[in-house]
Design an enzyme around this catalytic site. Structure first.
Site, PDB file in Angstrom:
ATOM      1  N   SER A 203     -13.016  57.376  30.989  1.00 48.10           N
ATOM      2  CA  SER A 203     -13.611  57.403  32.329  1.00 48.10           C
ATOM      3  C   SER A 203     -14.767  56.397  32.440  1.00 48.10           C
ATOM      4  O   SER A 203     -14.895  55.694  33.444  1.00 48.10           O
ATOM      5  CB  SER A 203     -14.097  58.823  32.624  1.00 48.10           C
ATOM      6  OG  SER A 203     -14.632  58.915  33.915  1.00 48.10           O
TER       7      SER A 203
ATOM      8  N   LYS B 235     -20.129  60.401  33.162  1.00 46.78           N
ATOM      9  CA  LYS B 235     -18.684  60.678  33.332  1.00 46.78           C
ATOM     10  C   LYS B 235     -18.218  62.025  32.787  1.00 46.78           C
ATOM     11  O   LYS B 235     -17.053  62.209  32.462  1.00 46.78           O
ATOM     12  CB  LYS B 235     -17.820  59.555  32.717  1.00 46.78           C
ATOM     13  CG  LYS B 235     -18.205  58.156  33.086  1.00 46.78           C
ATOM     14  CD  LYS B 235     -18.622  57.987  34.516  1.00 46.78           C
ATOM     15  CE  LYS B 235     -17.469  58.067  35.492  1.00 46.78           C
ATOM     16  NZ  LYS B 235     -18.015  57.992  36.890  1.00 46.78           N
TER      17      LYS B 235
ATOM     18  N   HIS C 236     -29.609  61.899  32.855  1.00 54.44           N
ATOM     19  CA  HIS C 236     -28.596  61.382  31.923  1.00 54.44           C
ATOM     20  C   HIS C 236     -29.178  61.137  30.523  1.00 54.44           C
ATOM     21  O   HIS C 236     -28.437  60.975  29.569  1.00 54.44           O
ATOM     22  CB  HIS C 236     -28.046  60.040  32.415  1.00 54.44           C
ATOM     23  CG  HIS C 236     -26.869  60.152  33.335  1.00 54.44           C
ATOM     24  ND1 HIS C 236     -26.021  61.232  33.358  1.00 54.44           N
ATOM     25  CD2 HIS C 236     -26.370  59.286  34.261  1.00 54.44           C
ATOM     26  CE1 HIS C 236     -25.079  61.030  34.257  1.00 54.44           C
ATOM     27  NE2 HIS C 236     -25.266  59.856  34.823  1.00 54.44           N
TER      28      HIS C 236
ATOM     29  N   ARG D  10     -11.170  59.127  40.071  1.00 51.13           N
ATOM     30  CA  ARG D  10     -10.111  58.276  39.530  1.00 51.13           C
ATOM     31  C   ARG D  10      -8.864  59.081  39.202  1.00 51.13           C
ATOM     32  O   ARG D  10      -7.805  58.895  39.781  1.00 51.13           O
ATOM     33  CB  ARG D  10     -10.670  57.579  38.278  1.00 51.13           C
ATOM     34  CG  ARG D  10      -9.895  56.419  37.764  1.00 51.13           C
ATOM     35  CD  ARG D  10     -10.495  55.959  36.450  1.00 51.13           C
ATOM     36  NE  ARG D  10     -10.540  57.044  35.475  1.00 51.13           N
ATOM     37  CZ  ARG D  10      -9.554  57.350  34.633  1.00 51.13           C
ATOM     38  NH1 ARG D  10      -8.461  56.618  34.607  1.00 51.13           N
ATOM     39  NH2 ARG D  10      -9.667  58.364  33.797  1.00 51.13           N
TER      40      ARG D  10
HETATM   41  P1  A3P Z   1     -12.054  60.394  35.643  1.00 53.64           P
HETATM   42  O1  A3P Z   1     -12.599  59.002  35.589  1.00 53.64           O
HETATM   43  O2  A3P Z   1     -11.438  60.814  34.348  1.00 53.64           O
HETATM   44  O3  A3P Z   1     -11.133  60.606  36.799  1.00 53.64           O
HETATM   45  P2  A3P Z   1     -19.348  61.930  36.750  1.00 53.64           P
HETATM   46  O4  A3P Z   1     -19.468  62.546  38.105  1.00 53.64           O
HETATM   47  O5  A3P Z   1     -20.148  62.636  35.711  1.00 53.64           O
HETATM   48  O6  A3P Z   1     -19.592  60.463  36.822  1.00 53.64           O
HETATM   49  O7  A3P Z   1     -17.848  62.148  36.260  1.00 53.64           O
HETATM   50  C1  A3P Z   1     -16.776  61.503  36.911  1.00 53.64           C
HETATM   51  C2  A3P Z   1     -15.467  62.107  36.445  1.00 53.64           C
HETATM   52  O8  A3P Z   1     -15.322  63.422  37.021  1.00 53.64           O
HETATM   53  C3  A3P Z   1     -14.267  61.288  36.916  1.00 53.64           C
HETATM   54  O9  A3P Z   1     -13.294  61.404  35.873  1.00 53.64           O
HETATM   55  C4  A3P Z   1     -13.896  62.030  38.176  1.00 53.64           C
HETATM   56  O10 A3P Z   1     -12.581  61.825  38.604  1.00 53.64           O
HETATM   57  C5  A3P Z   1     -14.089  63.483  37.706  1.00 53.64           C
HETATM   58  N1  A3P Z   1     -14.139  64.419  38.840  1.00 53.64           N
HETATM   59  C6  A3P Z   1     -14.925  64.385  39.919  1.00 53.64           C
HETATM   60  N2  A3P Z   1     -14.630  65.385  40.768  1.00 53.64           N
HETATM   61  C7  A3P Z   1     -13.626  66.094  40.185  1.00 53.64           C
HETATM   62  C8  A3P Z   1     -12.864  67.237  40.571  1.00 53.64           C
HETATM   63  N3  A3P Z   1     -13.058  67.873  41.726  1.00 53.64           N
HETATM   64  N4  A3P Z   1     -11.918  67.694  39.711  1.00 53.64           N
HETATM   65  C9  A3P Z   1     -11.712  67.060  38.545  1.00 53.64           C
HETATM   66  N5  A3P Z   1     -12.373  65.977  38.136  1.00 53.64           N
HETATM   67  C10 A3P Z   1     -13.329  65.491  38.942  1.00 53.64           C
END
Ligand code: A3P
Length: 286
Positions: free
Chosen positions: A130, A42, A100, A248
């Site tokens: 998250s 996340k 990871h 999200r």
């Molecule tokens: P949130 O749950 O706070 O919205 P990962 O890809 O490492 O699993 O991380 C997921 C997080 O990155 C999520 O956070 C997701 O919304 C955010 N995310 C993905 N694409 C994004 C973007 N273009 N801009 C900002 N945040 C992004």
């Protein structure tokens, strides 16, 4: 679908599928021209993956389609499929691979071969929030319990891939090595174009100002959310969530909507204790 429990292997908490194929994952051999994207869950992996892909395409794709199958995730094992590591072993070079696991649990060959590693860091309060939500809608992750229970487990590292603190401290300790590169989620939120340009030069690419402009336009949170399929394609079953759920909120500071004052005090103290002397500093609001 019954939600799984995390299981312990070599002191690392992982999902049951990962445990099943642990020997293969452990004996994974990196090639010197492999590029790794290392992140605690996340921290912005999917986003960075899209940035990498846009860089590869020189940023000049007018209508970029978000591609979530591009970069395989080393420790991932869908219950009904061959483990990702097996596919990775057969990929042609140069490979790009997500990991990871903390440095204590990665294949020695990654550092020995001086592979390029892109480490993505995000502040622990937003990561906790998250990760909590991800547990609630991803069938392949355990039941998180209440927010307060989850936060407690997060703080003591009793979640998948263990402690966030150990993870970031491990990678940060290698920051003097020229093959290790850092990206902060919060910096990407502040100025995606600048961070994408830095990443491109680390990878030996040059992005024109127009390419950067286009990349920024295509990879904003809203653009990414609008431009992807409703289903999380190859993950849709059994993970059972959609891309709209995955993307999200995409904000810095959503933790303020979840932490109580008391929880925040405990977390602040933990952050101070754990990061003392590391020179690691995070941004908690924009
Ligand atoms: P949130 O749950 O706070 O919205 P990962 O890809 O490492 O699993 O991380 C997921 C997080 O990155 C999520 O956070 C997701 O919304 C955010 N995310 C993905 N694409 C994004 C973007 N273009 N801009 C900002 N945040 C992004």
């Amino acid at each position: 679908y019954k939600k799984p429990q995390v299981v312990l292997v070599d002191g690392l908490l992982v999902m049951p599928g990962t445990l099943r194929h642990w020997e293969k994952i452990k004996s994974f051999q990196a090639r010197p021209d492999d590029i790794f994207i290392a992140s605690y869950p996340k921290s912005g992996l999917m986003w960075t993956t899209q940035v990498m892909n846009m860089i590869k395409l020189h940023g000049d794709v007018e209508a970029y389609k978000v591609d979530k199958t591009l970069i395989p995730f080393l420790e991932f094992c869908r219950p009904d499929e061959e483990p990702a590591v097996e596919k990775i072993n057969n990929l042609p070079s140069p490979r790009v691979i997500n990991i990871h696991a903390p440095i204590s649990h990665i294949s020695k060959s990654i550092l020995e071969n001086k592979c390029k590693v892109i480490c993505i860091l995000r502040n622990p309060k937003d990561v906790a929030v998250s990760f909590y939500h991800f547990h609630t809608f991803n069938n392949m992750l355990p039941n998180p319990g209440t927010w307060s229970e989850f936060l407690q487990n997060f703080m003591i590292g009793k979640v998948g891939f263990n402690s966030w603190f150990d993870h970031v401290k491990g990678w940060w300790s290698l920051r003097e090595q020229p093959n290790i590169f850092f990206l902060f989620y919060e910096e990407m939120k502040k100025d995606l174009g600048y961070e994408a340009g830095r990443l491109a030069s680390f990878l030996g690419h040059d992005l024109s100002p127009e390419a950067i402009k286009n990349l920024v336009k295509q990879l904003s949170f809203n653009a990414m959310k609008a431009n992807m399929d409703e289903k999380f394609s190859n993950l849709s079953s059994p993970a059972g969530f959609t891309f709209k759920q995955f993307l999200r909120k995409g904000q810095v500071g959503d933790w303020k909507n979840h932490f109580t004052v008391a929880q925040n005090e405990v977390m602040d103290q933990l952050i101070t204790d754990q990061l003392q002397g590391t020179s690691l500093d995070f941004c908690y609001e924009l």
